[in-house]
Scaffold this motif. Structure first.
Motif, PDB file in Angstrom:
ATOM      1  N   ALA A   1     -14.819 -37.004   0.078  1.00 43.17           N
ATOM      2  CA  ALA A   1     -15.584 -37.887   0.155  1.00 43.17           C
ATOM      3  C   ALA A   1     -16.479 -37.021  -0.225  1.00 43.17           C
ATOM      4  O   ALA A   1     -17.650 -37.462  -0.076  1.00 43.17           O
ATOM      5  CB  ALA A   1     -15.778 -37.913   2.436  1.00 43.17           C
ATOM      6  N   THR A   2     -16.108 -36.120  -0.912  1.00 39.04           N
ATOM      7  CA  THR A   2     -17.710 -35.953  -1.418  1.00 39.04           C
ATOM      8  C   THR A   2     -17.768 -35.643  -2.396  1.00 39.04           C
ATOM      9  O   THR A   2     -19.096 -35.516  -3.474  1.00 39.04           O
ATOM     10  CB  THR A   2     -16.937 -34.352  -1.636  1.00 39.04           C
ATOM     11  OG1 THR A   2     -16.617 -33.812  -2.303  1.00 39.04           O
ATOM     12  CG2 THR A   2     -16.820 -33.139  -0.293  1.00 39.04           C
ATOM     13  N   GLN A   3     -16.901 -37.148  -3.261  1.00 33.12           N
ATOM     14  CA  GLN A   3     -16.819 -37.787  -4.520  1.00 33.12           C
ATOM     15  C   GLN A   3     -17.116 -39.551  -4.788  1.00 33.12           C
ATOM     16  O   GLN A   3     -17.545 -39.924  -5.413  1.00 33.12           O
ATOM     17  CB  GLN A   3     -15.561 -37.152  -5.858  1.00 33.12           C
ATOM     18  CG  GLN A   3     -15.714 -35.950  -5.365  1.00 33.12           C
ATOM     19  CD  GLN A   3     -14.837 -35.828  -5.835  1.00 33.12           C
ATOM     20  OE1 GLN A   3     -13.791 -36.466  -6.254  1.00 33.12           O
ATOM     21  NE2 GLN A   3     -14.116 -34.483  -6.354  1.00 33.12           N
ATOM     22  N   ALA A   4     -16.473 -39.714  -3.602  1.00 32.73           N
ATOM     23  CA  ALA A   4     -16.421 -41.692  -3.566  1.00 32.73           C
ATOM     24  C   ALA A   4     -18.032 -42.216  -2.959  1.00 32.73           C
ATOM     25  O   ALA A   4     -18.710 -41.431  -2.549  1.00 32.73           O
ATOM     26  CB  ALA A   4     -14.952 -41.993  -2.889  1.00 32.73           C
ATOM     27  N   ALA A   5     -17.823 -43.093  -2.819  1.00 30.41           N
ATOM     28  CA  ALA A   5     -19.082 -43.839  -1.597  1.00 30.41           C
ATOM     29  C   ALA A   5     -17.820 -44.117  -0.352  1.00 30.41           C
ATOM     30  O   ALA A   5     -18.979 -44.380   0.501  1.00 30.41           O
ATOM     31  CB  ALA A   5     -18.913 -45.676  -2.921  1.00 30.41           C
TER      32      ALA A   5
END
Length: 479
Positions: A322-326
Motif C-alpha cells: 500500500a506504500t507503492q500501489a494505487a
C-alpha cells in the motif's frame, strides 16, 4: 580417466557399508543397497560412507539410524546445541545442526528445484540468490510443551524428544532468542512452584520488537497465589508479558492490561504491525524483513496499479504494498485476521505524515480453498498478485486462473463465466511458499494451463537447522 586408487578403495568397502547420495526433505541421508533398494538413514550426510541400524523394512525401501561414520562429509560440523543428536532423549526440534549452514541452504535450494521439475515440470528462468540470516537465536515464535514428571519431581519445558511424545529435558535452546533460552530453567522452577503445576500443558512464545509474550495454557482456573507468582516472574525478567489461555485461542487475554503493545516493525516501509501472540506471524523477524523487501521489489507495484494480496493475514505484505500501489485488496480466510488487518491499516494510515503514506486498501474474508472463476471476476481486474498461502498451497486459485485462461482461448468445456470477457489476469504473480511440493503443483498449473512463465524462484532460509523449506517464485503472463 578413472582414478584407480579411488575405485579400488571403494570396491574394498564392506558390503554392509552404505554410500549416502543425497538428503531427503526430512533431512535423512539417502543411500542404495547392493540390490538397489533405497535406504533412508537418519543422521547421515551426502557423500559419507556409513553403517546404519535398519528399523523399518518395506518392499521398496528401508529406514534406519546412523550407527557409525566410516568416511565423514567435509560439510559435517559439531552441532551447536547439546540436546541435538540421535541419543536417547535428544530434542526433535532441529534436524540439520550436524550440517554446515551453507550446505543446509544448498540442500533446500536443490529440494526446491527438484520439486518444481519433478512435480510441476517447471524450470525457473532464473534462480534467485537464497535469502539468509542469523542461524542462531532466530526463533521468535515457538510452542513449548510443559510436563510435570511426578516420578522425577521436576518440570520439563521445551520441544518433544526425537520421534517421541515425551518432552525433551532441555536446559538451553540456541535457536530461541538468548534471553528466552536463558529463561528455560527459571520457567521450570516457576511452573514447579504453581498450585496448578499439573494442569499447565503449554507455553506459547511470541516475541515482538519490544515485548516477550508468554501464553500460559491452563486447564483449570489459576489461584491468586499463582497469578502473583507469574507477576513476580515477569517483573524479574523484563520485557516478559504474561497472557493466559483457559480454552481455545479466542480466550487468550493479558494477565494485566497496559504496558508495551506486542508488535514488529517493517522500517523500510514505515510500517508497524501490532499482533496478538496467537496470530500468525513469521517465526524469523530478520528474514521476514528481507522477505517482504524482496517480494515487493519483484512485484514492482506502480503508483497506477491495483494489487490483490491473497492469504493476506495481518497485512504483512498488504501494508507495504500500500506504500507503492494505487489500490490494494487483501483477502484472507479468517474473519479475526481480517479485522486485525483493517485495524493495522487504520493505525498505520494515521501515521501518514511519518511513514510513506498508504493507498486505498480494503480487506475481505473468504474461503480461499473454494475460489471459483466467478469469484475472481467479481474481485475485479488487478495488475499484480501476491500469494502467500499456508502449506496446503493455492490450488483453487490456480485452477480458477487456468479455467479463465481456457475460456479466453476458447478451449473450455464449461459454460462461460459471467463478466469474464472484460476481465484480464494479473500480469505478474509473486508466490511466497512454505511447502515446495504444493508450490510445484500450483506452478505446474500456472505454467502449463494458465498462460504464465516461471521467471524466477529461490529459497528463503526461514528455519535454519530444520528441513523446512520456504521459497518464493515469480510468474509473468506469457500470452
Amino acid at each position: 580417466m578413472t582414478d584407480t586408487k579411488e575405485t579400488t578403495a571403494v570396491a574394498a568397502y564392506p558390503d554392509h557399508w552404505l554410500q549416502v547420495e543425497s538428503l531427503d526433505l526430512d533431512a535423512q541421508g539417502v543411500a542404495h543397497k547392493a540390490d538397489g533398494k533405497v535406504v533412508f538413514i537418519e543422521g547421515a550426510l551426502p557423500f559419507e560412507w556409513v553403517s546404519a541400524n535398519i528399523n523399518r523394512h518395506k518392499n521398496n525401501w528401508e529406514q534406519g539410524t546412523l550407527t557409525q561414520i566410516h568416511r565423514a562429509s567435509s560439510q559435517r560440523v559439531q552441532p551447536g546445541c547439546p540436546h541435538f543428536g540421535l541419543h536417547a532423549g535428544a530434542c526433535g526440534g532441529c534436524k540439520m545442526q550436524h550440517l554446515h549452514s551453507a550446505a543446509q541452504v544448498a540442500v533446500k535450494q536443490r529440494a526446491l528445484e527438484d520439486n518444481l521439475w519433478h512435480l510441476g515440470k517447471v524450470k525457473p528462468e532464473q534462480m534467485l540468490r537464497p535469502i539468509e540470516g542469523p542461524t542462531w537465536g532466530y526463533r521468535y515464535r515457538a510452542r513449548l510443551s510443559v510436563r510435570f514428571v511426578r516420578k522425577k519431581g521436576t518440570v520439563l519445558i521445551g520441544f518433544h524428544e526425537r520421534k517421541s511424545r515425551y518432552v525433551a529435558d532441555m536446559k538451553v535452546c540456541p535457536v530461541l532468542p538468548p534471553q528466552v533460552s536463558a529463561m528455560l530453567m527459571p520457567l521450570r522452577d516457576l511452573i514447579g512452584s504453581l498450585d496448578a503445576v499439573e494442569t499447565c500443558p503449554q507455553i506459547e512464545l511470541a516475541c515482538g520488537d519490544k515485548v516477550i509474550a508468554l501464553v500460559l495454557r491452563h486447564l483449570e482456573p489459576l489461584s491468586q497465589a499463582d497469578l502473583q507468582r507469574l507477576r513476580v516472574f515477569a517483573a524479574a525478567n523484563p520485557p516478559v508479558q504474561w497472557w493466559l489461555q483457559s480454552k481455545g485461542p479466542e480466550t487468550v487475554c493479558l494477565l494485566d492490561e497496559g504496558g508495551e503493545a506486542l508488535s514488529y516493525a517493517l522500517p523500510e516501509f514505515g510500517i508497524t504491525m501490532p499482533f496478538k501472540p496467537t496470530d500468525f506471524t513469521q517465526v524469523n523477524p530478520q528474514i521476514n524483513r528481507v522477505l517482504v523487501s524482496r517480494a515487493l521489489r519483484l512485484l514492482d507495484a506502480q503508483k497506477d496499479e491495483r494489487v490483490i494480496d491473497w492469504f493476506c493475514g495481518l497485512g504483512n505484505f498488504t501494508l507495504p504494498i500500500a506504500t507503492q500501489a494505487a489500490e490494494v485488496l487483501g483477502i484472507e480466510g479468517s474473519e479475526v485476521l481480517v479485522a486485525r488487518a483493517r485495524q493495522n491499516y487504520e493505525e498505520n494510515r494515521a501515521q501518514a505524515l511519518i511513514n510513506k503514506g498508504l493507498c486505498t486498501t480494503s480487506f475481505v474474508a473468504r474461503n480461499l480453498f473454494e475460489i471459483t472463476p466467478e469469484m475472481l471476476v467479481k474481485d475485479g481486474v488487478a495488475d499484480k498478485w501476491l500469494v502467500d498461502p499456508p502449506r496446503e498451497g493455492a490450488f483453487a486459485l490456480a485452477l480458477a486462473l487456468a479455467e479463465l485462461h481456457r475460456q479466453r482461448l476458447g478451449t473450455s468445456e464449461l459454460p462461460p463465466t459471467p463478466g469474464a470477457q472484460g476481465w484480464t489476469p494479473p500480469k505478474r504473480i509473486v508466490y511466497v511458499s512454505c511447502n515446495p511440493s504444493t508450490l510445484a503443483r500450483d506452478a505446474g498449473l500456472l505454467v502449463h494451463q494458465a498462460g504464465y512463465r516461471c521467471t524466477a524462484a529461490g529459497v528463503v532460509n526461514m528455519f535454519p537447522h530444520t528441513a523446512h523449506v520456504e521459497s518464493m517464485a515469480v510468474f509473468d503472463l506469457a500470452v
